[in-house]
Design a protein around this motif. Structure first.
Motif, PDB file in Angstrom:
ATOM      1  N   THR A  22       0.841  -1.199   0.000  1.00 34.61           N
ATOM      2  CA  THR A  22       0.000   0.000   0.000  1.00 34.61           C
ATOM      3  C   THR A  22       0.875   1.248   0.000  1.00 34.61           C
ATOM      4  OG1 THR A  22      -0.121   0.157   2.406  1.00 34.61           O
ATOM      5  CG2 THR A  22      -1.784  -1.218   1.303  1.00 34.61           C
ATOM      6  N   LEU A  23       0.344   2.319  -0.595  1.00 36.57           N
ATOM      7  CA  LEU A  23       1.070   3.580  -0.547  1.00 36.57           C
ATOM      8  C   LEU A  23       1.173   4.094   0.887  1.00 36.57           C
ATOM      9  CD1 LEU A  23       0.021   5.706  -3.653  1.00 36.57           C
ATOM     10  CD2 LEU A  23       2.070   4.336  -3.303  1.00 36.57           C
ATOM     11  N   ARG A  24       0.227   3.699   1.730  1.00 40.40           N
ATOM     12  CA  ARG A  24       0.318   4.078   3.136  1.00 40.40           C
ATOM     13  C   ARG A  24       1.583   3.492   3.765  1.00 40.40           C
ATOM     14  NH1 ARG A  24      -4.885   2.766   6.540  1.00 40.40           N
ATOM     15  NH2 ARG A  24      -4.238   0.614   6.044  1.00 40.40           N
ATOM     16  N   SER A  25       1.918   2.252   3.383  1.00 39.99           N
ATOM     17  CA  SER A  25       3.161   1.647   3.866  1.00 39.99           C
ATOM     18  C   SER A  25       4.379   2.407   3.361  1.00 39.99           C
ATOM     19  CB  SER A  25       3.266   0.192   3.401  1.00 39.99           C
ATOM     20  OG  SER A  25       2.338  -0.626   4.039  1.00 39.99           O
ATOM     21  N   VAL A  26       4.327   2.785   2.091  1.00 33.69           N
ATOM     22  CA  VAL A  26       5.425   3.537   1.500  1.00 33.69           C
ATOM     23  C   VAL A  26       5.587   4.872   2.233  1.00 33.69           C
ATOM     24  CG1 VAL A  26       6.256   4.669  -0.605  1.00 33.69           C
ATOM     25  CG2 VAL A  26       5.135   2.430  -0.753  1.00 33.69           C
ATOM     26  N   LYS A  27       4.474   5.534   2.477  1.00 36.17           N
ATOM     27  CA  LYS A  27       4.486   6.813   3.193  1.00 36.17           C
ATOM     28  C   LYS A  27       5.158   6.668   4.559  1.00 36.17           C
ATOM     29  CE  LYS A  27       0.867   8.052   5.584  1.00 36.17           C
ATOM     30  NZ  LYS A  27       1.418   8.335   6.945  1.00 36.17           N
ATOM     31  N   ASP A  28       4.760   5.637   5.292  1.00 32.61           N
ATOM     32  CA  ASP A  28       5.297   5.461   6.644  1.00 32.61           C
ATOM     33  C   ASP A  28       6.788   5.097   6.631  1.00 32.61           C
ATOM     34  OD1 ASP A  28       2.784   6.005   7.618  1.00 32.61           O
ATOM     35  OD2 ASP A  28       2.248   3.902   7.975  1.00 32.61           O
ATOM     36  N   PHE A  29       7.181   4.212   5.734  1.00 32.68           N
ATOM     37  CA  PHE A  29       8.563   3.740   5.722  1.00 32.68           C
ATOM     38  C   PHE A  29       9.544   4.854   5.387  1.00 32.68           C
ATOM     39  CE2 PHE A  29      12.284   1.665   3.814  1.00 32.68           C
ATOM     40  CZ  PHE A  29      12.602   0.763   4.815  1.00 32.68           C
ATOM     41  N   TYR A  30       9.178   5.698   4.415  1.00 32.01           N
ATOM     42  CA  TYR A  30      10.075   6.763   3.976  1.00 32.01           C
ATOM     43  C   TYR A  30       9.775   8.101   4.650  1.00 32.01           C
ATOM     44  CZ  TYR A  30      11.427   3.340   0.497  1.00 32.01           C
ATOM     45  OH  TYR A  30      11.865   2.183  -0.117  1.00 32.01           O
ATOM     46  N   TYR A  31       8.950   8.068   5.680  1.00 30.93           N
ATOM     47  CA  TYR A  31       8.637   9.272   6.452  1.00 30.93           C
ATOM     48  C   TYR A  31       8.115  10.409   5.583  1.00 30.93           C
ATOM     49  CZ  TYR A  31      11.282   6.826  10.078  1.00 30.93           C
ATOM     50  OH  TYR A  31      11.737   5.893  10.981  1.00 30.93           O
ATOM     51  N   PHE A  32       7.200  10.085   4.682  1.00 27.70           N
ATOM     52  CA  PHE A  32       6.528  11.124   3.916  1.00 27.70           C
ATOM     53  C   PHE A  32       5.446  11.735   4.812  1.00 27.70           C
ATOM     54  CE2 PHE A  32       7.875   8.494   0.121  1.00 27.70           C
ATOM     55  CZ  PHE A  32       8.740   9.432  -0.390  1.00 27.70           C
ATOM     56  N   SER A  33       5.712  12.905   5.347  1.00 24.78           N
ATOM     57  CA  SER A  33       4.796  13.505   6.317  1.00 24.78           C
ATOM     58  C   SER A  33       3.679  14.302   5.665  1.00 24.78           C
ATOM     59  CB  SER A  33       5.573  14.421   7.273  1.00 24.78           C
ATOM     60  OG  SER A  33       6.322  15.376   6.540  1.00 24.78           O
ATOM     61  N   ASN A  34       3.902  14.766   4.444  1.00 22.25           N
ATOM     62  CA  ASN A  34       2.916  15.586   3.746  1.00 22.25           C
ATOM     63  C   ASN A  34       2.355  14.788   2.576  1.00 22.25           C
ATOM     64  OD1 ASN A  34       1.351  17.612   2.691  1.00 22.25           O
ATOM     65  ND2 ASN A  34       3.057  18.926   2.076  1.00 22.25           N
ATOM     66  N   VAL A  35       1.063  14.432   2.632  1.00 20.02           N
ATOM     67  CA  VAL A  35       0.435  13.607   1.588  1.00 20.02           C
ATOM     68  C   VAL A  35      -0.806  14.304   1.062  1.00 20.02           C
ATOM     69  CG1 VAL A  35      -0.575  11.373   1.026  1.00 20.02           C
ATOM     70  CG2 VAL A  35       1.275  11.509   2.699  1.00 20.02           C
ATOM     71  N   LYS A  36      -0.924  14.366  -0.263  1.00 22.79           N
ATOM     72  CA  LYS A  36      -2.104  14.955  -0.899  1.00 22.79           C
ATOM     73  C   LYS A  36      -2.667  13.957  -1.899  1.00 22.79           C
ATOM     74  CE  LYS A  36      -0.368  19.695  -0.506  1.00 22.79           C
ATOM     75  NZ  LYS A  36       0.083  20.906  -1.250  1.00 22.79           N
ATOM     76  N   SER A  46      11.331  15.939   3.855  1.00 24.66           N
ATOM     77  CA  SER A  46      12.239  17.085   3.753  1.00 24.66           C
ATOM     78  C   SER A  46      13.168  17.014   2.544  1.00 24.66           C
ATOM     79  CB  SER A  46      13.078  17.201   5.032  1.00 24.66           C
ATOM     80  OG  SER A  46      13.854  16.027   5.224  1.00 24.66           O
ATOM     81  N   MET A  47      13.313  15.828   1.944  1.00 20.45           N
ATOM     82  CA  MET A  47      14.274  15.668   0.857  1.00 20.45           C
ATOM     83  C   MET A  47      13.657  15.216  -0.463  1.00 20.45           C
ATOM     84  SD  MET A  47      17.493  13.906   2.835  1.00 20.45           S
ATOM     85  CE  MET A  47      18.600  14.203   1.473  1.00 20.45           C
ATOM     86  N   VAL A  48      12.500  14.600  -0.408  1.00 19.40           N
ATOM     87  CA  VAL A  48      11.934  13.968  -1.605  1.00 19.40           C
ATOM     88  C   VAL A  48      10.471  14.354  -1.798  1.00 19.40           C
ATOM     89  CG1 VAL A  48      11.496  11.790  -2.793  1.00 19.40           C
ATOM     90  CG2 VAL A  48      13.427  11.976  -1.220  1.00 19.40           C
ATOM     91  N   LYS A  49      10.129  14.648  -3.039  1.00 22.92           N
ATOM     92  CA  LYS A  49       8.732  14.800  -3.441  1.00 22.92           C
ATOM     93  C   LYS A  49       8.429  13.705  -4.450  1.00 22.92           C
ATOM     94  CE  LYS A  49       5.405  18.046  -5.488  1.00 22.92           C
ATOM     95  NZ  LYS A  49       5.242  19.406  -6.062  1.00 22.92           N
ATOM     96  N   MET A  50       7.537  12.794  -4.080  1.00 20.74           N
ATOM     97  CA  MET A  50       7.180  11.659  -4.930  1.00 20.74           C
ATOM     98  C   MET A  50       5.746  11.822  -5.394  1.00 20.74           C
ATOM     99  SD  MET A  50       7.400   7.605  -3.972  1.00 20.74           S
ATOM    100  CE  MET A  50       6.679   6.342  -5.034  1.00 20.74           C
ATOM    101  N   GLU A  51       5.524  11.720  -6.699  1.00 17.24           N
ATOM    102  CA  GLU A  51       4.196  11.886  -7.278  1.00 17.24           C
ATOM    103  C   GLU A  51       3.856  10.660  -8.134  1.00 17.24           C
ATOM    104  OE1 GLU A  51       3.927  16.391  -8.631  1.00 17.24           O
ATOM    105  OE2 GLU A  51       5.961  15.571  -8.918  1.00 17.24           O
ATOM    106  N   VAL A  52       2.689  10.079  -7.905  1.00  9.58           N
ATOM    107  CA  VAL A  52       2.230   8.962  -8.727  1.00  9.58           C
ATOM    108  C   VAL A  52       0.818   9.276  -9.220  1.00  9.58           C
ATOM    109  CG1 VAL A  52       3.648   7.234  -7.574  1.00  9.58           C
ATOM    110  CG2 VAL A  52       1.346   7.695  -6.711  1.00  9.58           C
ATOM    111  N   ARG A  53       0.503   8.751 -10.386  1.00 13.81           N
ATOM    112  CA  ARG A  53      -0.824   8.944 -10.980  1.00 13.81           C
ATOM    113  C   ARG A  53      -1.509   7.588 -11.043  1.00 13.81           C
ATOM    114  NH1 ARG A  53      -3.096  12.988 -14.199  1.00 13.81           N
ATOM    115  NH2 ARG A  53      -1.094  14.118 -14.175  1.00 13.81           N
ATOM    116  N   PRO A  54      -2.501   7.333 -10.155  1.00 13.36           N
ATOM    117  CA  PRO A  54      -3.183   6.025 -10.149  1.00 13.36           C
ATOM    118  C   PRO A  54      -3.703   5.644 -11.529  1.00 13.36           C
ATOM    119  CG  PRO A  54      -3.829   7.306  -8.231  1.00 13.36           C
ATOM    120  CD  PRO A  54      -3.019   8.230  -9.107  1.00 13.36           C
TER     121      PRO A  54
END
Length: 319
Positions: A22-36, A46-54
């Protein structure tokens, strides 16, 4: 880059016979604190902006386009990323110091595509084989000035078979391999694209799966290292060509980092990529490729990328 924890629990899902997380797992593992969430899902730290298009295979990390092996899936209220893409793309890009088998190196094998009886793409101002050799020589000279040992698969207008290019590369286990090419398509096709070996179970770009796609090939030994090398080269190429701080603004399109089963990629046992540096079938782009300023800027980008990749795999894993 972002650090995960060994105690992290991944949410896994089986979908159409494939393993996903799940992307939720990805978010938690890589500490993505800001999700839209939206048409494009954006996750930032603080270092990475990751964007995916379902529903698509498009993924951007810090603005660089990657073509995933499988589309991101919306399923039962969750968004899913294939395990192949997590292990073979996202993690090596975000955590290059964790790549298994990535070795320190000081040798670069440069492969000038085509040559001799094989002209490659036919351009408006010259043929591909001429530009690839010019580029390889420029990159060689710059790398040598920085203390690297450089091996050329060809240094003149001669035909070298693909098997011989592979043989030459595999003589240098402590090296990286960069194959330089220029593209051809319709008159409007444009931009930069970079290829790495398709992981096991992933087809050649634009082709359906075949039984042989599920077989391990020598190139798969360095799947993760190759995607990290491709990221360094592709991102710096676009940065240098499209930023006036590094030279002229050539306005080159980002066509993405893609997967392929080209012979030179399947047979080589060291980190290996194939860079397509522009379309000779596009008159405007062919003019850029023909210019010495474009060639020097592209060469400088490749050299900088080699430094970046070497530094990224050399840093302490504790950082």
């Amino acid at each position: 880059m972002a650090q995960g924890t060994s105690a992290h629990k991944w949410e896994t899902v089986k979908y159409n016979g494939q393993d996903y997380v799940t992307l939720r797992s990805v978010k938690d593992f890589y500490y993505f604190s800001n999700v839209k969430y939206g048409e494009v899902i954006t996750m930032e730290n603080s270092m990475v902006k990751m964007e995916v298009r379902p529903g698509t295979q498009r993924c951007r990390m810090n603005g660089v386009l990657f073509i995933l092996s499988h589309p991101v899936v919306a399923y039962n209220g969750r968004y899913l990323l294939s395990r192949t893409d997590l292990v073979k793309l996202v993690d090596p890009v975000l955590r290059p110091t964790y790549i298994s088998g990535a070795r320190p190196f000081n040798t670069v094998v440069l492969d000038a595509g085509h040559g001799g009886k094989d002209p490659g793409s036919l351009g408006f101002y010259g043929n591909e084989k001429e530009y690839t050799l010019k580029m390889a020589r420029l990159v060689r000279d710059m790398l040598q000035q920085r203390g690297y040992k450089v091996v050329m698969t060809r240094n003149s207008d001669v035909f070298i078979s693909l098997s011989n290019r592979v043989r030459i590369a595999n003589k240098y286990p402590g090296a990286v391999f960069i194959s330089i090419h220029f593209n051809s398509g319709n008159s409007r096709a444009n931009g930069i694209e970079t290829f790495t070996i398709s992981p096991v179970g992933v087809p050649h770009m634009g082709r359906g799966l075949r039984p042989r796609d599920f077989k391990m090939v020598p190139g798969n030994i360095m799947d993760s290292a190759s995607i990290a090398l491709a990221t360094a080269v592709h991102s710096r190429t676009l940065m240098y060509l499209n930023n006036k701080s590094y030279g002229n603004n050539f306005r080159m399109e980002d066509r993405g980092i893609k997967r392929a089963r080209y012979n030179v990629l399947t047979g080589i046992k060291i980190p290996a990529i194939l860079l397509e540096g522009g379309f000779l079938s596009n008159r405007t782009e062919a003019g850029k490729v023909h210019s010495s300023s474009y060639q020097k800027t592209l060469a400088s980008a490749i050299v900088r990328a080699v430094d970046v990749y070497r530094d990224s795999i050399s840093k302490s894993r504790k950082q």
